[in-house]
Design a protein around this motif. Structure first.
Motif, PDB file in Angstrom:
ATOM      1  N   LEU A   1       0.826  -1.216   0.000  1.00 62.36           N
ATOM      2  CA  LEU A   1       0.000   0.000   0.000  1.00 62.36           C
ATOM      3  C   LEU A   1       0.859   1.264   0.000  1.00 62.36           C
ATOM      4  O   LEU A   1       0.528   2.243  -0.680  1.00 62.36           O
ATOM      5  CB  LEU A   1      -0.936   0.005   1.211  1.00 62.36           C
ATOM      6  N   PHE A   2       1.942   1.240   0.763  1.00 58.52           N
ATOM      7  CA  PHE A   2       2.841   2.396   0.765  1.00 58.52           C
ATOM      8  C   PHE A   2       3.409   2.645  -0.631  1.00 58.52           C
ATOM      9  O   PHE A   2       3.516   3.794  -1.066  1.00 58.52           O
ATOM     10  CB  PHE A   2       3.981   2.207   1.778  1.00 58.52           C
ATOM     11  N   PHE A   3       3.780   1.569  -1.332  1.00 52.67           N
ATOM     12  CA  PHE A   3       4.332   1.761  -2.671  1.00 52.67           C
ATOM     13  C   PHE A   3       3.259   2.178  -3.683  1.00 52.67           C
ATOM     14  O   PHE A   3       3.570   2.898  -4.633  1.00 52.67           O
ATOM     15  CB  PHE A   3       5.110   0.529  -3.134  1.00 52.67           C
ATOM     16  N   ILE A   4       2.011   1.763  -3.487  1.00 53.41           N
ATOM     17  CA  ILE A   4       0.922   2.270  -4.328  1.00 53.41           C
ATOM     18  C   ILE A   4       0.773   3.773  -4.098  1.00 53.41           C
ATOM     19  O   ILE A   4       0.629   4.554  -5.044  1.00 53.41           O
ATOM     20  CB  ILE A   4      -0.403   1.528  -4.036  1.00 53.41           C
ATOM     21  N   PHE A   5       0.812   4.183  -2.833  1.00 49.60           N
ATOM     22  CA  PHE A   5       0.783   5.610  -2.498  1.00 49.60           C
ATOM     23  C   PHE A   5       1.928   6.338  -3.190  1.00 49.60           C
ATOM     24  O   PHE A   5       1.748   7.401  -3.789  1.00 49.60           O
ATOM     25  CB  PHE A   5       0.872   5.786  -0.971  1.00 49.60           C
ATOM     26  N   GLY A   6       3.138   5.752  -3.135  1.00 46.29           N
ATOM     27  CA  GLY A   6       4.298   6.359  -3.784  1.00 46.29           C
ATOM     28  C   GLY A   6       4.127   6.458  -5.292  1.00 46.29           C
ATOM     29  O   GLY A   6       4.513   7.461  -5.905  1.00 46.29           O
ATOM     30  N   ALA A   7       3.528   5.439  -5.901  1.00 45.05           N
ATOM     31  CA  ALA A   7       3.302   5.462  -7.349  1.00 45.05           C
ATOM     32  C   ALA A   7       2.306   6.559  -7.721  1.00 45.05           C
ATOM     33  O   ALA A   7       2.491   7.254  -8.726  1.00 45.05           O
ATOM     34  CB  ALA A   7       2.800   4.102  -7.827  1.00 45.05           C
ATOM     35  N   ILE A   8       1.258   6.724  -6.919  1.00 45.45           N
ATOM     36  CA  ILE A   8       0.255   7.764  -7.197  1.00 45.45           C
ATOM     37  C   ILE A   8       0.876   9.151  -7.073  1.00 45.45           C
ATOM     38  O   ILE A   8       0.693  10.011  -7.944  1.00 45.45           O
ATOM     39  CB  ILE A   8      -0.962   7.605  -6.261  1.00 45.45           C
ATOM     40  N   VAL A   9       1.625   9.377  -6.002  1.00 44.43           N
ATOM     41  CA  VAL A   9       2.267  10.685  -5.805  1.00 44.43           C
ATOM     42  C   VAL A   9       3.280  10.947  -6.923  1.00 44.43           C
ATOM     43  O   VAL A   9       3.343  12.050  -7.470  1.00 44.43           O
ATOM     44  CB  VAL A   9       2.936  10.769  -4.415  1.00 44.43           C
ATOM     45  N   SER A  10       4.048   9.929  -7.290  1.00 47.75           N
ATOM     46  CA  SER A  10       5.046  10.088  -8.351  1.00 47.75           C
ATOM     47  C   SER A  10       4.380  10.356  -9.700  1.00 47.75           C
ATOM     48  O   SER A  10       4.861  11.177 -10.482  1.00 47.75           O
ATOM     49  CB  SER A  10       5.922   8.841  -8.456  1.00 47.75           C
ATOM     50  N   PHE A  11       3.274   9.646  -9.967  1.00 46.04           N
ATOM     51  CA  PHE A  11       2.548   9.872 -11.215  1.00 46.04           C
ATOM     52  C   PHE A  11       2.018  11.301 -11.274  1.00 46.04           C
ATOM     53  O   PHE A  11       2.102  11.969 -12.304  1.00 46.04           O
ATOM     54  CB  PHE A  11       1.397   8.866 -11.356  1.00 46.04           C
ATOM     55  N   TYR A  12       1.485  11.774 -10.169  1.00 44.58           N
ATOM     56  CA  TYR A  12       1.018  13.160 -10.082  1.00 44.58           C
ATOM     57  C   TYR A  12       2.181  14.123 -10.316  1.00 44.58           C
ATOM     58  O   TYR A  12       2.042  15.123 -11.030  1.00 44.58           O
ATOM     59  CB  TYR A  12       0.365  13.398  -8.722  1.00 44.58           C
ATOM     60  N   HIS A  13       3.336  13.816  -9.740  1.00 45.07           N
ATOM     61  CA  HIS A  13       4.532  14.647  -9.906  1.00 45.07           C
ATOM     62  C   HIS A  13       4.952  14.689 -11.384  1.00 45.07           C
ATOM     63  O   HIS A  13       5.293  15.754 -11.910  1.00 45.07           O
ATOM     64  CB  HIS A  13       5.651  14.106  -9.030  1.00 45.07           C
ATOM     65  N   VAL A  14       4.931  13.543 -12.047  1.00 44.78           N
ATOM     66  CA  VAL A  14       5.272  13.491 -13.477  1.00 44.78           C
ATOM     67  C   VAL A  14       4.281  14.345 -14.265  1.00 44.78           C
ATOM     68  O   VAL A  14       4.668  15.071 -15.191  1.00 44.78           O
ATOM     69  CB  VAL A  14       5.285  12.032 -13.996  1.00 44.78           C
ATOM     70  N   GLY A  15       3.016  14.252 -13.905  1.00 46.14           N
ATOM     71  CA  GLY A  15       2.001  15.076 -14.573  1.00 46.14           C
ATOM     72  C   GLY A  15       2.251  16.560 -14.406  1.00 46.14           C
ATOM     73  O   GLY A  15       2.034  17.351 -15.337  1.00 46.14           O
ATOM     74  N   ILE A  16       2.726  16.971 -13.246  1.00 47.90           N
ATOM     75  CA  ILE A  16       3.072  18.381 -13.027  1.00 47.90           C
ATOM     76  C   ILE A  16       4.284  18.750 -13.883  1.00 47.90           C
ATOM     77  O   ILE A  16       4.306  19.809 -14.513  1.00 47.90           O
ATOM     78  CB  ILE A  16       3.346  18.647 -11.534  1.00 47.90           C
ATOM     79  N   GLU A  17       5.286  17.867 -13.913  1.00 48.23           N
ATOM     80  CA  GLU A  17       6.483  18.138 -14.716  1.00 48.23           C
ATOM     81  C   GLU A  17       6.141  18.279 -16.202  1.00 48.23           C
ATOM     82  O   GLU A  17       6.730  19.103 -16.901  1.00 48.23           O
ATOM     83  CB  GLU A  17       7.498  17.003 -14.555  1.00 48.23           C
TER      84      GLU A  17
END
Length: 161
Positions: free
Chosen positions: A72-88
């Motif tokens: 679950l922590f890594f799913i959270f990390g994937a969601i936050v990272s995906f959002y970060h990529v979207g911002i970039e």
């Protein structure tokens, strides 16, 4: 036999998480690339994995539930990272997490100088890339892979017991 495989897998993930954190701090403190707020949040799953997987080795139980929690922590990390990529990439706009400093319309000269000196890092700025990929992009892929591994351990735990 699978118990040994699970322990081996947990060892590899533990070592990888420690290595990933060392690399993140090396990039930050040695190479001088300051992380944005989302970059700091993206480190949380790695810290959590180190703590929880270490608990498995100290307690010698709760392997199944800990594998689920770390997944679950890594799913959270994937969601936050995906959002970060979207911002970039300009797909999403920066949120309040990215800009924790309030922007004022009228700043005095001294306030403007202080703001420039604080060097606030924007989440859309890519300050470091590896093989042309931002660290947020790499973290999205790695987090998805690690979460899949952890959920596979969780799913197959009873079969291999």
């Amino acid at each position: 036999m699978s118990f040994i495989k699970n322990k081996y897998t947990f060892n590899l993930i533990l070592i990888f998480c420690i290595f990933a954190l060392i690399v993140a701090y090396f990039i930050q403190y040695v190479l001088g690339h300051q992380p944005c707020n989302l970059c700091l949040i993206e480190r949380i799953p790695y810290f959590a994995a180190v703590i929880f997987i270490s608990l498995i080795f100290f307690l010698n139980k709760y392997e199944k539930i800990i594998s689920f929690i770390v997944g679950l922590f890594f799913i959270f990390g994937a969601i936050v990272s995906f959002y970060h990529v979207g911002i970039e990439q300009g797909i999403f706009s920066e949120s309040l997490v990215c800009d924790l400093t309030e922007k004022k319309n009228s700043l005095s000269a001294q306030e403007l100088l202080k703001e420039l000196e604080s060097k606030t890092i924007s989440c859309k700025d890519i300050t470091f890339s590896f093989f042309g990929l931002s660290l947020a992009t790499l973290n999205t892929l790695i987090s998805l892979i690690l979460s899949a591994i952890m959920f596979k351990i969780f799913k197959n735990y009873e079969k291999n017991k």
